[in-house]
Design a protein around this motif. Structure first.
Motif, PDB file in Angstrom:
ATOM      1  N   ALA A 269      -6.497  -0.761  -2.373  1.00  0.00           N
ATOM      2  CA  ALA A 269      -5.083  -0.741  -1.986  1.00  0.00           C
ATOM      3  C   ALA A 269      -4.320  -1.712  -2.880  1.00  0.00           C
ATOM      4  O   ALA A 269      -4.841  -2.768  -3.241  1.00  0.00           O
ATOM      5  CB  ALA A 269      -4.933  -1.149  -0.522  1.00  0.00           C
TER       6      ALA A 269
ATOM      7  N   ASP B 251       0.806  -1.227   0.000  1.00  0.00           N
ATOM      8  CA  ASP B 251       0.000   0.000   0.000  1.00  0.00           C
ATOM      9  C   ASP B 251       0.839   1.278   0.000  1.00  0.00           C
ATOM     10  O   ASP B 251       0.703   2.119   0.902  1.00  0.00           O
ATOM     11  CB  ASP B 251      -0.943  -0.026   1.207  1.00  0.00           C
ATOM     12  CG  ASP B 251      -2.095   0.982   1.062  1.00  0.00           C
ATOM     13  OD1 ASP B 251      -2.296   1.490  -0.055  1.00  0.00           O
ATOM     14  OD2 ASP B 251      -2.780   1.247   2.070  1.00  0.00           O
TER      15      ASP B 251
ATOM     16  N   SER C 148     -18.085   2.740  -3.073  1.00  0.00           N
ATOM     17  CA  SER C 148     -17.288   3.734  -2.359  1.00  0.00           C
ATOM     18  C   SER C 148     -15.914   3.150  -2.049  1.00  0.00           C
ATOM     19  O   SER C 148     -15.656   1.970  -2.273  1.00  0.00           O
ATOM     20  CB  SER C 148     -17.987   4.146  -1.053  1.00  0.00           C
ATOM     21  OG  SER C 148     -18.111   3.025  -0.184  1.00  0.00           O
ATOM     22  N   GLY C 149     -15.050   4.026  -1.505  1.00  0.00           N
ATOM     23  CA  GLY C 149     -13.743   3.560  -1.067  1.00  0.00           C
ATOM     24  C   GLY C 149     -12.698   3.529  -2.166  1.00  0.00           C
ATOM     25  O   GLY C 149     -12.890   4.052  -3.263  1.00  0.00           O
ATOM     26  N   ARG C 150     -11.577   2.900  -1.850  1.00  0.00           N
ATOM     27  CA  ARG C 150     -10.465   2.806  -2.791  1.00  0.00           C
ATOM     28  C   ARG C 150      -9.932   1.377  -2.799  1.00  0.00           C
ATOM     29  O   ARG C 150     -10.321   0.549  -1.966  1.00  0.00           O
ATOM     30  CB  ARG C 150      -9.334   3.750  -2.371  1.00  0.00           C
ATOM     31  CG  ARG C 150      -8.631   3.350  -1.059  1.00  0.00           C
ATOM     32  CD  ARG C 150      -7.518   4.294  -0.679  1.00  0.00           C
ATOM     33  NE  ARG C 150      -6.865   3.916   0.577  1.00  0.00           N
ATOM     34  CZ  ARG C 150      -5.781   3.148   0.664  1.00  0.00           C
ATOM     35  NH1 ARG C 150      -5.215   2.675  -0.451  1.00  0.00           N
ATOM     36  NH2 ARG C 150      -5.248   2.845   1.828  1.00  0.00           N
TER      37      ARG C 150
ATOM     38  N   GLU D 289      -2.633   5.060   8.361  1.00  0.00           N
ATOM     39  CA  GLU D 289      -3.815   4.620   7.637  1.00  0.00           C
ATOM     40  C   GLU D 289      -3.386   3.928   6.341  1.00  0.00           C
ATOM     41  O   GLU D 289      -3.391   4.509   5.263  1.00  0.00           O
ATOM     42  CB  GLU D 289      -4.737   5.813   7.344  1.00  0.00           C
ATOM     43  CG  GLU D 289      -5.348   6.440   8.574  1.00  0.00           C
ATOM     44  CD  GLU D 289      -6.234   5.461   9.338  1.00  0.00           C
ATOM     45  OE1 GLU D 289      -6.896   4.651   8.685  1.00  0.00           O
ATOM     46  OE2 GLU D 289      -6.236   5.524  10.576  1.00  0.00           O
TER      47      GLU D 289
ATOM     48  N   ILE E  76     -12.119  -0.436   1.337  1.00  0.00           N
ATOM     49  CA  ILE E  76     -11.053   0.348   1.942  1.00  0.00           C
ATOM     50  C   ILE E  76     -11.456   1.827   1.926  1.00  0.00           C
ATOM     51  O   ILE E  76     -11.704   2.395   0.864  1.00  0.00           O
ATOM     52  CB  ILE E  76      -9.722   0.164   1.185  1.00  0.00           C
ATOM     53  CG1 ILE E  76      -9.399  -1.329   1.019  1.00  0.00           C
ATOM     54  CG2 ILE E  76      -8.601   0.897   1.902  1.00  0.00           C
ATOM     55  CD1 ILE E  76      -9.309  -2.106   2.301  1.00  0.00           C
ATOM     56  N   ASP E  77     -11.564   2.424   3.101  1.00  0.00           N
ATOM     57  CA  ASP E  77     -11.985   3.822   3.259  1.00  0.00           C
ATOM     58  C   ASP E  77     -13.375   4.063   2.681  1.00  0.00           C
ATOM     59  O   ASP E  77     -13.686   5.174   2.236  1.00  0.00           O
ATOM     60  CB  ASP E  77     -10.974   4.771   2.578  1.00  0.00           C
ATOM     61  CG  ASP E  77      -9.588   4.635   3.154  1.00  0.00           C
ATOM     62  OD1 ASP E  77      -9.464   4.273   4.334  1.00  0.00           O
ATOM     63  OD2 ASP E  77      -8.613   4.887   2.412  1.00  0.00           O
ATOM     64  N   GLY E  78     -14.220   3.036   2.697  1.00  0.00           N
ATOM     65  CA  GLY E  78     -15.563   3.177   2.138  1.00  0.00           C
ATOM     66  C   GLY E  78     -16.650   2.736   3.097  1.00  0.00           C
ATOM     67  O   GLY E  78     -16.415   2.504   4.281  1.00  0.00           O
ATOM     68  N   GLN E  79     -17.879   2.609   2.558  1.00  0.00           N
ATOM     69  CA  GLN E  79     -19.049   2.257   3.346  1.00  0.00           C
ATOM     70  C   GLN E  79     -19.439   0.801   3.102  1.00  0.00           C
ATOM     71  O   GLN E  79     -19.267   0.271   2.008  1.00  0.00           O
ATOM     72  CB  GLN E  79     -20.226   3.178   2.967  1.00  0.00           C
ATOM     73  CG  GLN E  79     -19.945   4.655   3.166  1.00  0.00           C
ATOM     74  CD  GLN E  79     -19.625   4.996   4.614  1.00  0.00           C
ATOM     75  OE1 GLN E  79     -20.313   4.536   5.533  1.00  0.00           O
ATOM     76  NE2 GLN E  79     -18.588   5.790   4.821  1.00  0.00           N
TER      77      GLN E  79
ATOM     78  N   VAL F 245      -3.268  -0.264   4.409  1.00  0.00           N
ATOM     79  CA  VAL F 245      -3.689  -1.657   4.491  1.00  0.00           C
ATOM     80  C   VAL F 245      -2.455  -2.529   4.664  1.00  0.00           C
ATOM     81  O   VAL F 245      -1.529  -2.466   3.866  1.00  0.00           O
ATOM     82  CB  VAL F 245      -4.462  -2.069   3.222  1.00  0.00           C
ATOM     83  CG1 VAL F 245      -4.837  -3.542   3.281  1.00  0.00           C
ATOM     84  CG2 VAL F 245      -5.711  -1.213   3.080  1.00  0.00           C
TER      85      VAL F 245
ATOM     86  N   TYR G   4      -9.342  -9.855   4.695  1.00  0.00           N
ATOM     87  CA  TYR G   4      -9.431  -8.968   3.534  1.00  0.00           C
ATOM     88  C   TYR G   4      -9.806  -9.717   2.265  1.00  0.00           C
ATOM     89  O   TYR G   4      -9.492 -10.907   2.099  1.00  0.00           O
ATOM     90  CB  TYR G   4      -8.111  -8.231   3.332  1.00  0.00           C
ATOM     91  CG  TYR G   4      -7.954  -7.045   4.254  1.00  0.00           C
ATOM     92  CD1 TYR G   4      -8.338  -5.769   3.850  1.00  0.00           C
ATOM     93  CD2 TYR G   4      -7.458  -7.204   5.539  1.00  0.00           C
ATOM     94  CE1 TYR G   4      -8.215  -4.672   4.701  1.00  0.00           C
ATOM     95  CE2 TYR G   4      -7.324  -6.124   6.397  1.00  0.00           C
ATOM     96  CZ  TYR G   4      -7.706  -4.865   5.975  1.00  0.00           C
ATOM     97  OH  TYR G   4      -7.586  -3.786   6.818  1.00  0.00           O
TER      98      TYR G   4
END
Length: 269
Positions: free
Chosen positions: A202, A56, A198-200, A179, A146-149, A181, A89
């Motif tokens: 890694a 990451d 949403s999110g990204r 922050e 990742i960084d999402g809902q 992964v 994950y």
């Protein structure tokens, strides 16, 4: 001629001794080589065929890494979400990473289409301790990109894999507030899986190292770049499958030859 006849028995004994010594050394060499190959295969089964990985680090490009002439091949492991129930994950590999990760399939196969999933054995058990999972079962997961809902998705189980992700977790005994992964995916989908809303994603990079270029100029150049760039998430894998810092890694490259010579010399002495 008379002397030759008189010493014939000594010459025969000498020749036989030389033959036995050569035979012993050859046998020991082949046995040691077989041991090393078996150890290497076991390591490959546990942690893959990769020599090192970088987790990451989106600001580090593949071109930057390849400019050192030390890394010969880069694979990409895409980590898309975590499983809400277990913290494992979810992700997928590109073709290069697929070869480098060298996954052992206990049952079934790897995912090939959207909606299919292969899961490491312990991660699968953790989803439901009382269920006897079978290939073809439907699995519904609450996933957090990742960084999402959180989103809920259903998959068809097509493969059960030997555990590997926990062996590549370089941070299991450490804590960090960064922050990023850290883990590799224990649940694998195909690259055709529909993206989350949403999110990204890694991206972990996996590497093969050119062993023929482990000379000081190359290593020093690589050390300097890693220190300068602050790549704290770069980890190397030794010949025994242990995760090391870079200093230990370069020593590990020569482990096979050292083991071979130690076995032979020890037997001869």
């Amino acid at each position: 001629t008379a002397r030759l006849r008189a010493n014939r028995r000594q010459y025969i004994s000498l020749a036989l001794g030389i033959f036995l010594a050569i035979f012993l050394v050859t046998t020991l060499f082949l046995a040691a080589q077989g041991f090393i190959l078996a150890q290497a295969e076991q390591t490959n089964r546990n942690v893959g065929k990769l020599d090192a990985f970088l987790v990451d680090e989106p600001d580090v490009s593949d071109e930057t890494l390849l400019n050192f002439d030390l890394i010969t091949e880069i694979g990409h492991v895409y980590v898309t979400a975590s499983v809400e129930e277990t913290g494992s994950y979810l992700g997928y590999y590109d073709a290069t990473a697929t070869a480098q990760m060298y996954r052992t399939i206990l049952e079934g196969r790897m995912p090939e289409s959207a909606g299919e999933i292969a899961i490491e054995q312990s991660a699968l058990i953790a989803l439901d301790l009382d269920r006897n999972w079978q290939i073809g079962d439907s699995i519904t997961l609450s996933l957090v990109p990742i960084d999402g809902q959180s989103e809920e998705r259903s998959f068809t189980l097509v493969g059960i894999l030997k555990d590997q992700s926990t062996k590549l977790d370089a941070y299991k005994n450490t804590t960090t507030s960064e922050e990023f992964v850290k883990q590799f995916p224990a649940l694998l989908t195909s690259h055709e899986e529909v993206e989350f809303d949403s999110g990204r994603t890694a991206v972990h990079r996996t590497f093969l190292i050119d062993g023929g270029k482990l000379a000081d100029p190359y290593i020093d150049k690589f050390y300097d770049a890693v220190d300068r760039a602050g790549w704290g998430h770069f980890h190397a894998i030794s010949a025994t499958g242990a995760l090391n810092d870079m200093d230990e890694f370069w020593v590990g490259i020569a482990d096979d030859e050292g083991v071979l010579m130690t076995i032979i010399m020890g037997a001869l002495l």
